[in-house]
Motif scaffolding. Structure first.
Motif, PDB file in Angstrom:
ATOM      1  N   MET A 146       0.869  -1.231   0.003  1.00 21.64           N
ATOM      2  CA  MET A 146       0.155   0.020   0.150  1.00 21.64           C
ATOM      3  C   MET A 146       0.938   1.374  -0.031  1.00 21.64           C
ATOM      4  N   LYS A 147       1.893   1.164   1.022  1.00 26.51           N
ATOM      5  CA  LYS A 147       2.862   2.244   0.891  1.00 26.51           C
ATOM      6  C   LYS A 147       3.541   2.688  -0.570  1.00 26.51           C
ATOM      7  N   LYS A 148       3.823   1.508  -1.114  1.00 27.28           N
ATOM      8  CA  LYS A 148       4.317   1.695  -2.467  1.00 27.28           C
ATOM      9  C   LYS A 148       3.380   2.281  -3.326  1.00 27.28           C
ATOM     10  N   VAL A 149       2.180   1.793  -3.272  1.00 30.47           N
ATOM     11  CA  VAL A 149       1.251   2.644  -4.276  1.00 30.47           C
ATOM     12  C   VAL A 149       0.897   4.006  -4.013  1.00 30.47           C
ATOM     13  N   ILE A 150       1.050   4.388  -2.768  1.00 28.10           N
ATOM     14  CA  ILE A 150       0.843   5.794  -2.479  1.00 28.10           C
ATOM     15  C   ILE A 150       2.132   6.613  -2.891  1.00 28.10           C
ATOM     16  N   LYS A 151       3.208   5.868  -2.498  1.00 29.92           N
ATOM     17  CA  LYS A 151       4.417   6.708  -3.223  1.00 29.92           C
ATOM     18  C   LYS A 151       4.337   6.861  -4.414  1.00 29.92           C
ATOM     19  N   ILE A 152       4.082   5.842  -5.261  1.00 29.79           N
ATOM     20  CA  ILE A 152       3.980   5.867  -6.884  1.00 29.79           C
ATOM     21  C   ILE A 152       3.158   7.143  -7.265  1.00 29.79           C
ATOM     22  N   PHE A 153       1.815   7.097  -6.634  1.00 28.61           N
ATOM     23  CA  PHE A 153       1.058   8.150  -6.908  1.00 28.61           C
ATOM     24  C   PHE A 153       1.262   9.398  -6.468  1.00 28.61           C
ATOM     25  N   PHE A 154       1.959   9.560  -5.322  1.00 28.61           N
ATOM     26  CA  PHE A 154       2.587  11.213  -5.063  1.00 28.61           C
ATOM     27  C   PHE A 154       3.869  11.526  -6.109  1.00 28.61           C
ATOM     28  N   ILE A 155       4.644  10.520  -6.510  1.00 27.67           N
ATOM     29  CA  ILE A 155       5.537  10.667  -7.444  1.00 27.67           C
ATOM     30  C   ILE A 155       4.740  11.319  -8.756  1.00 27.67           C
ATOM     31  N   ASN A 156       3.853  10.465  -9.219  1.00 26.90           N
ATOM     32  CA  ASN A 156       3.382  11.052 -10.503  1.00 26.90           C
ATOM     33  C   ASN A 156       2.640  12.286 -10.441  1.00 26.90           C
ATOM     34  N   ILE A 157       2.025  12.617  -9.530  1.00 29.37           N
ATOM     35  CA  ILE A 157       1.336  13.918  -9.068  1.00 29.37           C
ATOM     36  C   ILE A 157       2.260  14.993  -9.042  1.00 29.37           C
ATOM     37  N   SER A 158       3.261  14.646  -8.432  1.00 26.60           N
ATOM     38  CA  SER A 158       4.483  15.833  -8.300  1.00 26.60           C
ATOM     39  C   SER A 158       5.047  16.235  -9.691  1.00 26.60           C
ATOM     40  N   PHE A 159       5.172  15.009 -10.591  1.00 25.19           N
ATOM     41  CA  PHE A 159       5.790  15.020 -12.037  1.00 25.19           C
ATOM     42  C   PHE A 159       4.841  15.873 -12.734  1.00 25.19           C
ATOM     43  N   PHE A 160       3.618  15.279 -12.587  1.00 32.51           N
ATOM     44  CA  PHE A 160       2.526  16.100 -13.401  1.00 32.51           C
ATOM     45  C   PHE A 160       2.371  17.500 -13.158  1.00 32.51           C
ATOM     46  N   THR A 161       2.428  17.775 -11.526  1.00 32.77           N
ATOM     47  CA  THR A 161       2.050  19.175 -11.389  1.00 32.77           C
ATOM     48  C   THR A 161       3.638  20.041 -11.763  1.00 32.77           C
ATOM     49  N   PHE A 162       4.603  19.539 -11.733  1.00 30.44           N
ATOM     50  CA  PHE A 162       5.916  19.882 -12.283  1.00 30.44           C
ATOM     51  C   PHE A 162       5.805  20.389 -13.735  1.00 30.44           C
ATOM     52  N   LEU A 163       5.094  19.422 -14.514  1.00 33.09           N
ATOM     53  CA  LEU A 163       5.261  19.572 -15.832  1.00 33.09           C
ATOM     54  C   LEU A 163       4.090  20.557 -16.161  1.00 33.09           C
ATOM     55  N   ILE A 164       3.093  20.656 -15.580  1.00 28.03           N
ATOM     56  CA  ILE A 164       2.048  21.678 -15.812  1.00 28.03           C
ATOM     57  C   ILE A 164       2.751  23.159 -15.451  1.00 28.03           C
ATOM     58  N   VAL A 165       3.614  23.242 -14.374  1.00 27.27           N
ATOM     59  CA  VAL A 165       4.021  24.606 -13.917  1.00 27.27           C
ATOM     60  C   VAL A 165       5.022  25.016 -15.217  1.00 27.27           C
ATOM     61  N   CYS A 166       5.704  23.968 -15.824  1.00 29.45           N
ATOM     62  CA  CYS A 166       6.803  24.417 -16.581  1.00 29.45           C
ATOM     63  C   CYS A 166       6.403  24.702 -17.990  1.00 29.45           C
ATOM     64  N   ILE A 167       5.213  24.177 -18.236  1.00 27.45           N
ATOM     65  CA  ILE A 167       4.489  24.342 -19.415  1.00 27.45           C
ATOM     66  C   ILE A 167       3.752  25.951 -19.315  1.00 27.45           C
ATOM     67  N   ASP A 168       3.244  26.067 -18.260  1.00 27.00           N
ATOM     68  CA  ASP A 168       2.622  27.424 -17.786  1.00 27.00           C
ATOM     69  C   ASP A 168       3.634  28.266 -17.981  1.00 27.00           C
ATOM     70  N   LEU A 169       4.788  28.067 -17.200  1.00 29.45           N
ATOM     71  CA  LEU A 169       5.730  29.278 -17.170  1.00 29.45           C
ATOM     72  C   LEU A 169       6.312  29.536 -18.663  1.00 29.45           C
ATOM     73  N   THR A 170       6.435  28.442 -19.368  1.00 35.36           N
ATOM     74  CA  THR A 170       7.189  28.791 -20.725  1.00 35.36           C
ATOM     75  C   THR A 170       6.155  29.221 -21.888  1.00 35.36           C
ATOM     76  N   PHE A 171       4.926  29.057 -21.698  1.00 35.43           N
ATOM     77  CA  PHE A 171       3.799  29.474 -22.718  1.00 35.43           C
ATOM     78  C   PHE A 171       3.103  30.714 -22.166  1.00 35.43           C
ATOM     79  N   GLY A 172       2.996  30.666 -20.711  1.00 34.91           N
ATOM     80  CA  GLY A 172       2.090  31.778 -20.359  1.00 34.91           C
ATOM     81  C   GLY A 172       2.686  33.166 -20.506  1.00 34.91           C
TER      82      GLY A 172
END
Length: 349
Positions: free
Chosen positions: A1-27
Motif C-alpha cells: 500500500m505504501k508503495k502505491v501511495i508513493k508512486i501516486f505522489f511521484i506521478n502527481i508531483s511530476f504532473f504538477t511540475f510539468l504543468i508549471v513548466c508548460i505554464d511558465l514557458t507559454f504563459g
C-alpha cells in the motif's frame, strides 16, 4: 500500500511540475503581455445581456478596450492613435458597440471614408482617480502603446468621494485574490480555458438592472425637461462644505492627470458631461466649470457639451445620466465635427 501511495505522489508531483513548466514557458509570466492582477475582469471579457427578448453583446478585447469582435486577438497596439476614455457613460455596456457614442463616431468616420479608428478605453464606474491610476496599472502594461490623443468624458463619477472603487484600481487584495488574479492574467492554461468558456459557457446577465425602475424618473425622461447652461449659471451660485471638498479633490486629480499626460506626451480633448435635463445637476455643473478652467489654463481642447446642447434630448436616456441608442447618436453627432479635424490631422501622419 505504501508503495502505491508513493508512486501516486511521484506521478502527481511530476504532473504538477510539468504543468508549471508548460505554464511558465507559454504563459505571460515573463512576457510583454504581463498585465498583472489589477486587470482581471477588465480585459478578454464577453457578456451577453438579455432584456425583452433582445440580446446585447459586450466585449472587451485582449488589451482591455471595448470592442465589437475578437476578444483574444493580439494586434499591434502602436497603431492606436486616439482613445475615448470615460466611465459607464462612455462604456455603455447596455448597448451594442455600434449603438454607442464611440461606435457611432467610428461609423461616421467610415462613412466619410476616413480610414481611422477610435478605441474605447471607458470602464463603468471609473472616476478621474481611475484615469490617473490607469497609466501605471493598465496603459504601461500594453506593449508599444503610445496614443497621441485621449478624449476624456468624465465628471459624473466624481460627484462623491467614494473609496476603493474597483475600476479606480483600489481593490483591497487579500492573499487569495492576489494569487487567483495573477494566475488569471498570466496563466497559459487559464487563458485556454477562458477561450472555451467564452465560446460555449459565456456570462449572461439580465439587462433590466441597468435601467431605472423609478416611475417618477421614467415620467421625467419623457418630458421636455431642459435646463440650459445660461439658466444653470444663474441658478447655481453657492457651494456647501461637502461640495467644496469634492471640487478640491477633483482639481487635485486633474493636476495628477496632467503630470501623466505630460510624461506620455499625450494631447487631451475634454468633453463636459450632462444629465437627462442637460444642466440639472448642481455639482456636475461646478465640476464642468472647473474642467473648463483647467483646460483653458493649460491650453487643452475642450468640447463644452453642456453648452452646445440648446434643447431637450427627448427619449434619449435610460436613467438620469445614461443615454440609450437614440441619445448616444445625438451626442455622437454633436461631437463628431469637433473631433473630425483632429482625427484627419492624425490620419495624414
Amino acid at each position: 500500500m505504501k508503495k502505491v501511495i508513493k508512486i501516486f505522489f511521484i506521478n502527481i508531483s511530476f504532473f504538477t511540475f510539468l504543468i508549471v513548466c508548460i505554464d511558465l514557458t507559454f504563459g505571460y509570466w515573463f512576457d510583454d503581455y504581463n498585465f498583472g492582477p489589477n486587470m482581471r475582469g477588465k480585459r478578454v471579457q464577453k457578456i451577453i445581456f438579455n432584456k425583452d427578448n433582445k440580446k446585447t453583446f459586450y466585449y472587451r478585447d485582449f488589451f482591455g478596450f471595448r470592442e465589437d469582435g475578437n476578444i483574444n486577438k493580439k494586434y499591434d497596439a502602436s497603431k492606436i492613435k486616439v482613445i475615448f476614455n470615460g466611465g459607464s457613460t462612455g462604456d455603455e455596456m447596455f448597448l451594442n458597440y455600434k449603438e454607442t457614442i464611440v461606435g457611432k463616431i467610428n461609423s461616421n468616420l467610415k462613412n466619410d471614408k476616413i480610414d481611422f479608428k477610435i478605441f474605447n478605453a471607458s470602464l463603468s464606474g471609473k472616476s478621474l482617480k481611475g484615469h490617473v491610476n490607469e497609466f501605471s496599472y493598465w496603459f504601461a502594461k500594453i506593449p508599444n502603446f503610445k496614443p497621441d490623443i485621449i478624449v476624456y468624458y468624465f465628471g459624473i463619477n466624481d460627484r462623491n468621494l467614494n473609496k476603493s472603487r474597483w475600476h479606480d484600481y483600489e481593490t483591497n487584495y487579500n492573499f487569495y485574490n492576489i494569487i487567483i488574479d495573477n494566475i488569471s492574467q498570466k496563466s497559459f492554461f487559464w487563458e485556454k480555458i477562458k477561450i472555451i468558456k467564452d465560446k460555449y459557457f459565456y456570462t449572461q446577465e439580465n439587462l433590466g438592472k441597468y435601467f431605472t425602475n423609478d416611475k417618477d424618473l421614467l415620467k421625467k425622461l419623457k418630458e421636455k425637461k431642459f435646463i440650459s447652461h445660461k439658466e444653470a449659471s444663474k441658478k447655481y451660485k453657492f457651494k456647501d462644505k461637502t461640495e467644496n471638498k469634492i471640487i478640491e479633490n477633483f482639481n487635485k486629480n486633474l493636476k495628477n492627470l496632467k503630470k501623466n499626460l505630460d510624461e506620455w506626451d499625450i494631447k487631451p480633448i475634454f468633453i463636459t458631461q450632462i444629465t437627462y435635463d442637460i444642466n440639472g445637476d448642481k455639482l456636475l455643473y461646478f465640476l464642468n466649470l472647473e474642467l473648463k478652467k483647467f483646460a483653458n489654463k493649460n491650453e487643452y481642447d475642450i468640447i463644452k457639451l453642456d453648452e452646445l446642447i440648446k434643447e431637450p434630448l427627448i427619449n434619449s436616456f435610460v436613467d438620469q445620466v445614461h443615454t440609450n441608442s437614440n441619445g448616444s447618436e445625438k451626442i455622437a453627432n454633436i461631437l463628431y465635427p469637433k473631433l473630425k479635424d483632429k482625427i484627419l490631422e492624425l490620419s495624414k501622419k
